[in-house]
Every structure is written in structure tokens, then in C-alpha cells.
Design an enzyme around this catalytic site. Structure first.
Site, PDB file in Angstrom:
ATOM      1  CB  SER A 260      60.858  44.168  21.399  1.00 12.82           C
ATOM      2  OG  SER A 260      60.374  43.473  20.281  1.00 12.82           O
TER       3      SER A 260
ATOM      4  CE  LYS B 228      62.295  40.878  18.515  1.00  5.44           C
ATOM      5  NZ  LYS B 228      61.712  42.207  18.410  1.00  5.44           N
TER       6      LYS B 228
ATOM      7  CE  LYS C  51      63.885  47.485  22.933  1.00  6.94           C
ATOM      8  NZ  LYS C  51      62.702  47.393  22.086  1.00  6.94           N
TER       9      LYS C  51
END
Lengths: 293, 293
Positions: free
Chosen positions: A95, A170, A238
Site C-alpha cells: 500500500s 486503497k 501511514k
């Protein structure tokens, strides 16, 4: 059966690569922390570098922590780009930044190689069960080529659009999940401080317009005070970092995502980097000097 | 069959009172804007004041716009409190301040009267269909007494707790709905400006942790650009106003609710007070200089 490279054999990558070996594919493996014994025992071939993986495999899958790691694996001196050749395909299941993804794909395109971004959700449980959700970006041809591999690792597999769109999807997912958790946190702290029973409020709201997977799962965690992950706050930090940095580069304002990130920062400051992300409610509780219950 | 008062006969109150008359109850009616003819034609009795309603009925239902209206109906010179007597019950189905609700109930308690707060969701459609969701606060005895009336107006009827807890629950509902809509707005503006197809992103996210009633319903409205209400932004502004003012009085911080309110304010500034609340995405679009699509 095909020759598949797999770079990044951590908590996620190891079971994912295991499913590919179990299905009969020839696996070429590399990981910063070494290749786990069970994977070589099962027939996987350990390689000294990403370059070697790219020389030996036709499809090279990456599953590493963040954008700089993908960049290093691809473009360092002994990286994938140094070993890859025309017609091969890179599949990044990490990701990472959608904008950086487009740059990486362009560079590999100049070498005659395909690129599919395919970040996942479902965590360690989904990786082990082969039931990950996989959000893909890339050409239809490239997607079709790697789909049989995805089907060994995941269940809900969508091609969202061209290169980068998997990562965009995502990020969109992580924005919504974080903000839905924060929303339930605000509502439950409000209700609890007003003297209502938060569990009765949650029950009353299920089924109406406030209903969500998050109200169901994370709302319950807030009320039962079970903040073991699940999904760690530091990982969601993150992901929101990717959202905010890409938004800034593109010229998009994400006011509530920014606030959610600050609340996660407050959790970390209070020892909560490894709490489940539903622990964001604790930052709101500190602000209200009141604990839900 | 019982003697029921109904004060406030607007878009919501008129069909709600109609269901009670149709079930055979004796209705005593009052409304600032006059009693609609069809209700008196059906047998309802028009009264000159809330005081007269309280004199004639045993249960007095209120369905008015906001806290000051409830206060006036109850405590003005010709208000409910001036006509009510021991053993009667006030049922406030308006959506108003939880803290003010507790004060109103206390004053009526001193007169020997019960109080049930019972705000609803489901809008005009639910009022007409008799399928409202009703969130109740009050003693078990008072709730049991008025439940047969609620069952004529609603389907999903919950006693959340004591007096005020119905209003608390409604506010919690409106916080979550607003913030879930805002979350989907941030995600879709991000995805769209990044070049992804917002409908494909929405489809990919349904069924996962980002799934919600709002992603389903309001997400679709944002993509199809259908901003006819539904639920008007100016009404949601009122509800978030209740959330923020009660939060301030109680000592609770609602950072994302505050931002959502500012985004609704921006919609209103751009002519959108009567847009559906999914129109909050337009405020984010203005900030990003980009329209979802």
C-alpha cells in the site's frame, strides 16, 4: 504453472507466497529479513537480490511496507529494474503512494514491462486464509494475466481502473474507515457523557442511516474496551499520511482526514501506536475528560 | 381508545396525527399555522391553544421545529403547563436539545406529569408510511403507556434510557450520518481528482470495512449528482448545532462534527441550504477546484 517472484516476506507476504507455492507455481523469493525456511522447504527458491528475482521470474510481486521500500526494491543498483526484461510484469501489492505508483509504472513501461498495482485489505487473517480484498490498477491485459495468481490469495478482486487506481482505491478505503471510526467515537463520547448507555445507543442506531460495518465492529470494541489489534494505529497513520501527502500534491483538501491523523498522533503520544484503530476514541476521551462506558 | 393531544401539524405532524385518528383515538389538535382541514374532517378537534389541548387530552404529543418552540408550547402563558394536570403525559417527538429536555421534564414532573422524549428519523416518507424510527427516553412505565401510540406511527421503536436519552440518541445518529457522508465526500473527491472512476471505487469498497448505508445511498447521490432532498442541509445544520451546543455545555470536543458544520455552512453560502445533505461533497469540491465525476 508460471515463474513468480515474490519480494517482501513479512507477516503478509509469507502466507501469500505460500499459497502460490502450494498451487504449484515456481517461486523466486527475496526479503530484507531473509527468506523463511518453510517457504524454501516447500520448494521456493531463495534469491540474493530483487535483481536476481527479476531475472528468473516472469511476474514479480512486491509486498513491502511503504513507498520508499518499493522504490528501493525496483530501482536500486541490484533492484528489479536491473534484472527485468521486456514482456515481464511487476505487481505491487504493497500500500503506497498512488502518484509515485504512476511514476514507477512509467519507468518500467520504458523497459517494455507491465505494471499492476494491487494493494489489499483483510490483514494477516485474510492473507493466511487466502481471502484478501485486492484493489487493482493496470491495463485489462496485464490484469487478466495476473488474475489467476490473485485468485490464490484473495476473494474480492476488482480492477478499479488504470495504473495507480488500485492505490487510489486503497487510500479512499482508509480515509472512509478512519473517518467512520472517528464518527462513531464522537457519537459515543457525546452520548456517554450525556449519561446515556452507549451500547443501547449503538443498538438503536444499527439498521438506520448511521449503520456501517464500523458501527458494528469498531463501535463494539470502543464499548467493550478491547483495543488489541485488529489494525494498528501506526499502520493507519501511514495510510492517512499517504492520503494527506497525495492530496496536497494534487490540490485536494481533506479536513477531517487531517483531524483524524492528529487524533491518531495523540493516541501514539499516549502509548497507543499499537492499539487497534478503534482506539482513536481514546484521544476524544482525553479531550472530553470522560471515558465511554 | 384514548384522548391524545397533538401540537405541531407540519409536514411530519400531520400524517402522524392522521394515523392516530385513523386508529380510533380522540385527537385534540393545535398548530401555529392552523389545523389542516383533512384532520378535522376525519374527526380531530381543533383547539385554540396548547393550554386547551392539555386540558382536554391525557397524552400530549409535540412535533415542532426546535428547542425554543418546545419551550414556548410547554411554558408560555397559554402553554401546555398552564392546562395540564397530575397524571398526564407529555411526549416530545421533536428533535431538540437533550439538556433542555431534562429541564422541561423536571418542570413537568413537579406538576405530577410524565415526560417521554421520542425524536424520530425517517422523514416525511416514514411519517406518511407509519414507519418512523423512534428513539425514546423516559421511565419504563411512561414508555409502556405511550408505546401503543408509537406503534401507530413507527416501526423501529427503542427505549434508549431515561428522560433525554432519546434526544441524545438522535443527536448521536445525526453526528454519525453527517460524518459518514463527509467521509465518503473526502474519499470520492480524492479518488476522482486522482483520475479514478468514483463509481468503480465505490463499488470496490462496498462489502468491506468502509461499507455503510451512507456509502450506498449518499455515495450514489454524489456520483449521480442528484442533490434533491432527501434530508435538507439546513435541517442537518440545526441538528449539528444541537450537537455542538450540548457538547460545549457538557465539556465534549467534537472536532469533525464542527468541521462538517462549517462545510454545511459553505454549502448554504453557495445556495445549497435546501440541497440534500449529500451535497456536503460540493463544499469539498469547491476547496479542491474539482467536481466528482
Amino acid at each position: 504453472m508460471s515463474k513468480v517472484g515474490f519480494i517482501g516476506l513479512g507477516i503478509m507476504g509469507t502466507p501469500m507466497a505460500g499459497h502460490l507455492i502450494a498451487a504449484g507455481h515456481e517461486l523466486f523469493l527475496h526479503s530484507r529479513s531473509g527468506v523463511p525456511g518453510p517457504l524454501t522447504d516447500a520448494g521456493g527458491v531463495a534469491c540474493a537480490s530483487p535483481k536476481e528475482v527479476a531475472e528468473k521470474a516472469d511476474t514479480i510481486i512486491l509486498m513491502v511496507p511503504d513507498t520508499p521500500h518499493v522504490e528501493a526494491v525496483l530501482f536500486d543498483e541490484s533492484g528489479v529494474a536491473a534484472g527485468i526484461s521486456k514482456g515481464k510484469c511487476v505487481v505491487d501489492m504493497s500500500s503506497i503512494s498512488p502518484l509515485a505508483t504512476k511514476e514507477f509504472a512509467e519507468k518500467l513501461g520504458e523497459l517494455g514491462c507491465d505494471y499492476v498495482d494491487a494493494p489489499v485489505s483483510g490483514g494477516e487473517v485474510g492473507a493466511k486464509a487466502g481471502s484478501l480484498t485486492i484493489m487493482c490498477g493496470g491495463t485489462e491485459e496485464a490484469f487478466a494475466r495476473v488474475l489467476p495468481l490473485f485468485e490464490l490469495m484473495g476473494k474480492n478482486i476488482t480492477r478499479v481502473g488504470g495504473v495507480g487506481d488500485g492505490q487510489v482505491c486503497k487510500v479512499a478505503n482508509q480515509i472512509i474507515v478512519a473517518l467512520n471510526i472517528e464518527a462513531v467515537g464522537e457519537a459515543l463520547v457525546f452520548a456517554s457523557k450525556a449519561g446515556a448507555d452507549p451500547e443501547k445507543v449503538r443498538q438503536a442506531l444499527m439498521g438506520g442511516f448511521a449503520s456501517s460495518k464500523v458501527l458494528e465492529v469498531h463501535g463494539e470494541r470502543m464499548i467493550k474496551r478491547t483495543f488489541d489489534p485488529g489494525f494498528r494505529i501506526e499502520l493507519h497513520q501511514k495510510d492517512l499520511g499517504l492520503a494527506l501527502s497525495n492530496a496536497r500534491q494534487m490540490g485536494v483538501s481533506l479536513p477531517n482526514t487531517a483531524t483524524a491523523q492528529e487524533l491518531f498522533n495523540s493516541c501514539s503520544a499516549n502509548g497507543g501506536a499499537a492499539w487497534d484503530h478503534s482506539g482513536i476514541v481514546r484521544a476524544l476521551e482525553l479531550m472530553a475528560n470522560h471515558e465511554v462506558g
